[in-house]
Design an enzyme around this catalytic site. Structure first.
Site, mmCIF file in Angstrom:
data_model
loop_
_atom_site.group_PDB
_atom_site.id
_atom_site.type_symbol
_atom_site.label_atom_id
_atom_site.label_comp_id
_atom_site.label_asym_id
_atom_site.label_seq_id
_atom_site.Cartn_x
_atom_site.Cartn_y
_atom_site.Cartn_z
ATOM 1 N N SER A 12 0.762 -0.804 -0.208
ATOM 2 C CA SER A 12 -0.152 0.019 -0.184
ATOM 3 C C SER A 12 0.829 1.309 -0.124
ATOM 4 C CB SER A 12 -0.628 -0.049 1.644
ATOM 5 O OG SER A 12 -0.437 0.719 2.496
ATOM 6 N N LYS A 13 0.311 2.360 0.485
ATOM 7 C CA LYS A 13 0.950 3.761 -0.124
ATOM 8 C C LYS A 13 2.038 3.772 1.639
ATOM 9 C CE LYS A 13 -1.678 6.861 -2.496
ATOM 10 N NZ LYS A 13 -3.168 7.024 -2.854
ATOM 11 N N ARG A 14 1.626 3.445 2.192
ATOM 12 C CA ARG A 14 2.792 3.225 3.092
ATOM 13 C C ARG A 14 4.115 2.638 2.800
ATOM 14 N NH1 ARG A 14 2.214 -0.610 6.711
ATOM 15 N NH2 ARG A 14 1.076 -1.888 6.273
ATOM 16 N N HIS A 15 3.965 1.864 2.233
ATOM 17 C CA HIS A 15 5.244 0.954 1.902
ATOM 18 C C HIS A 15 6.129 2.576 0.545
ATOM 19 C CE1 HIS A 15 3.167 -2.582 3.210
ATOM 20 N NE2 HIS A 15 4.389 -2.370 4.126
ATOM 21 N N GLY A 16 5.145 3.118 0.420
ATOM 22 C CA GLY A 16 6.277 3.873 -0.566
ATOM 23 C C GLY A 16 6.010 2.939 -1.965
#
Ligand code: GLU
Length: 487
Positions: free
Chosen positions: A250-254
Site C-alpha cells: 500500500s501507500k504506506r510502503h512508498g
C-alpha cells in the site's frame, strides 16, 4: 518461422478502470507482455469497464498512458466491454435456454439481510438459491411486478472443479463452496465473470496470466466454459506483491500509482527491470536485465508461488544504475522536464540546454531519480544564493578570518584567465598551504560560498561550470553576508 502453437499465443491485459494502475496491475501487464513477446504472440488490451458504479474518471487514460510510458505496446485494442453489452446478453440468454442460468428476483434488501444472518452464524456469504427452483407460475408473477432481475449461473450442487494452473499445478474447488454467482446485473451490465470468460473466448486468448487474487474466480470461469462448450485458456496466477513487513502493498510502503513513479523521476527501463523481478527471476543472482534479455529469458517456470516483496530501496538503487547508463544527451533530455518543473520560478525559462549539459555530468553519478536533479543543481541556476552564515563559519572560523580567506581567494581567482577545473585546482591547492589551512576547511568554505551548501558536486568542476563571474560575485556576496554577522 513461428511454430503453429506460437502463432496462436494470445495474451491480454484486462484492467478495470476502477482506479489508477498501481505496481501490481502493471506487473501483471508486464508478465503478459513478456510472455507474448517471448513466444512471438499477441498482446491485447481490454478495458473491463462493466462496473459503472466504481468507474473512476480518467482511469482509462491513465492506464493507457502508463503502458505507453513503460513501452508495453499492445497489438490489439483497447477493447471496451461497455461497448459489447448486447453480445454478453445474447450469450447469457443462450445459457438460460440451455438450463445453465436463471433469473433471480431477490431484492438487494433480502440479499443483505441474508448476508448479515450468515455473518452472524460465521458462515461465508452465499446466495440461498431461492430463485433457482421457481415454478413457471411464480416466475411469471415475479416478472409482472416490474422488478428488474439479475441472471445467475446454476453452479452444480455437488462435485468439484479441477483445473491446471501453470504456476500452482492442479487446483481443485468443491462446488459447495461456490455460489450461484451473478452473470448479468439488473442494470443489464455483465459481471466480471461473464464478460471476462466471453471475451477471453471470443478474443481467442491462449493464456490468462493474472494476480493470485483471481484464483478463486477461476473454478467459476471453468464451469462457465463448460456450460458454453468452450475450451478454457491456460491459467497462471501470479504471486501477490507484499510490503517488506509482509502486509498487502500500500501507500504506506512508498508504493503508489505508476504515474506517480513517473513524476518521481523513475525511468521506464528501470521500472520494467524492477517489476520483472517481482515474482520472476532468471537465477538467484542476476538483478540487471534489459528489456531484450527479459523477453529472451521470461518463462513461467521461474515465476514463484510465494508472494514477492516490494523493496523501495532496491528500486531506487536500480533507477540510479539506469540513470548512470544514460548517455549525456539522454540524461539531459530526461532531466530537462524535471528541471523545468521543479527549479524555482525565479530561474529564467526556457533553460539554456548548453548550460544544462555542462551541469548534469556533475550529478549523474549521484542522482537516484530524475526528480532529485533540480534539487541537486538549483544553485547553478539561481542568481543569488541565500547564505546560512553558520555554514560559512563551520569549523569554528570567526567571521573576520573567513572574510579574509575569501578575499584572498577572490583576488587570486580574479587573475585567472583560463577558467577550467585543472587551472582552478592548480591555483587553489597551493593557496591552501600558503594560507596555512587544512584543505577540507578551505575548500569547504569555498564550496559554501559558491554553492550555498556543504554537499555539492566536486568543487573545481562546479566552479568551472559556474564561470568566473558568478564565482567571484558569490564570494563577494558571501563576504557581505558575514560582514553583517554579529561576531
Ligand atoms: N478486470 C480484472 C482486473 O481488474 C481482470 C482480472 C483478469 O485478468 O481476469 O484485474
Amino acid at each position: 518461422m513461428q511454430s503453429e502453437s506460437e502463432a496462436s499465443v494470445r495474451l491480454r491485459f484486462a484492467p478495470s478502470p476502477t482506479g489508477y494502475p498501481h505496481l501490481g496491475n502493471i506487473r501483471t501487464a508486464l508478465f503478459n507482455w513478456l510472455f507474448a513477446r517471448r513466444h512471438g504472440g499477441k498482446f491485447i488490451l481490454r478495458i473491463e469497464d462493466t462496473d459503472v458504479a466504481r468507474k473512476v474518471e480518467g482511469a482509462v487514460e491513465t492506464i493507457l498512458d502508463s503502458l505507453r510510458w513503460l513501452g508495453l505496446n499492445w497489438d490489439e485494442g483497447p477493447y471496451f466491454q461497455s461497448q459489447r453489452l448486447s453480445f454478453y446478453r445474447e450469450i447469457v440468454h443462450g445459457l438460460i435456454e440451455e438450463g445453465h442460468a436463471y433469473l433471480c428476483y431477490c431484492s438487494p434488501e433480502r440479499l443483505e439481510t441474508m448476508r448479515r444472518e450468515q455473518a452472524k452464524r460465521k458462515q461465508p456469504p452465499k446466495y440461498d438459491r431461492r430463485c433457482r427452483n421457481l415454478t413457471q407460475h411464480e416466475r411469471t408473477q415475479l416478472g409482472a411486478t416490474g422488478i428488474a432481475p439479475v441472471i445467475r449461473f446454476k453452479t452444480p450442487l455437488e462435485g468439484e472443479t479441477t483445473f491446471y494452473d501453470l504456476i500452482h499445478g492442479t487446483v481443485t474447488f468443491k462446488h459447495d463452496t461456490l455460489d450461484d454467482f451473478v452473470l448479468l446485473k439488473s442494470d443489464g451490465y455483465p459481471t466480471y465473470h461473464l464478460a471476462n470468460v466471453v471475451d477471453d473466448h471470443s478474443m481467442t486468448i491462449s493464456h490468462v496470466l493474472r494476480a493470485d487474487e483471481w484464483l478463486s474466480s477461476t473454478p467459476r470461469h471453468v464451469l462457465l466454459y463448460q456450460a458454453l462448450n468452450w475450451q478454457p485458456p491456460q491459467f497462471a496466477h501470479l504471486p501477490m506483491i507484499l510490503g517488506p513487513d509482509r502486509a498487502k502493498l500500500s501507500k504506506r510502503h512508498g508504493a503508489t500509482t505508476i504515474t506517480e513513479y513517473q513524476k518521481q523521476g523513475y525511468l521506464p527501463d528501470a521500472m520494467i527491470n524492477f517489476l520483472a523481478l517481482l515474482g520472476w527471476s532468471l537465477d538467484d543472482r542476476t538483478e540487471l536485465l534489459s528489456r531484450e534479455e527479459l523477453i529472451k529469458h521470461f518463462s513461467l517456470k521461474r515465476v514463484g508461488k510465494t508472494a514477492a516483496i516490494f523493496n523501495k530501496d532496491k528500486l531506487e538503487w536500480m533507477n540510479g544504475v539506469y540513470l548512470r547508463k544514460l548517455s549525456l544527451g539522454e540524461f539531459v533530455q530526461q532531466a530537462m522536464p524535471f528541471l523545468d518543473r521543479d527549479l524555482p520560478g525565479s530561474v529564467k525559462r526556457p533553460l539554456d540546454s548548453r548550460y544544462v549539459s555542462q551541469i548534469l555530468p556533475l550529478v549523474q553519478e549521484r542522482a537516484k531519480t530524475l526528480a532529485e536533479v533540480p534539487q541537486l543543481t538549483s544553485f547553478f541556476f539561481l542568481d543569488e544564493l541565500q547564505y546560512d552564515t553558520g555554514l560559512l563559519l563551520s569549523g569554528k572560523r570567526d567571521a573576520q578570518s573567513a572574510v579574509n580567506v575569501m578575499a584572498i581567494a577572490s583576488q587570486k581567482l580574479g587573475e585567472v584567465t583560463t577558467w577550467d577545473a585543472t587551472t582552478l585546482e592548480g591555483i587553489l591547492r597551493p593557496l591552501t598551504i600558503e594560507l596555512n589551512l587544512a584543505t577540507g576547511e578551505f575548500f569547504g568554505l569555498l564550496r559554501v560560498a559558491v554553492t550555498g551548501r556543504t554537499a555539492a558536486p566536486p568543487l573545481f568542476q562546479t566552479m568551472a561550470v559556474l564561470g568566473k563571474e558568478k564565482c567571484l560575485k558569490r564570494l563577494d556576496m558571501a563576504m557581505q553576508s558575514l560582514s553583517t554577522h554579529p561576531n
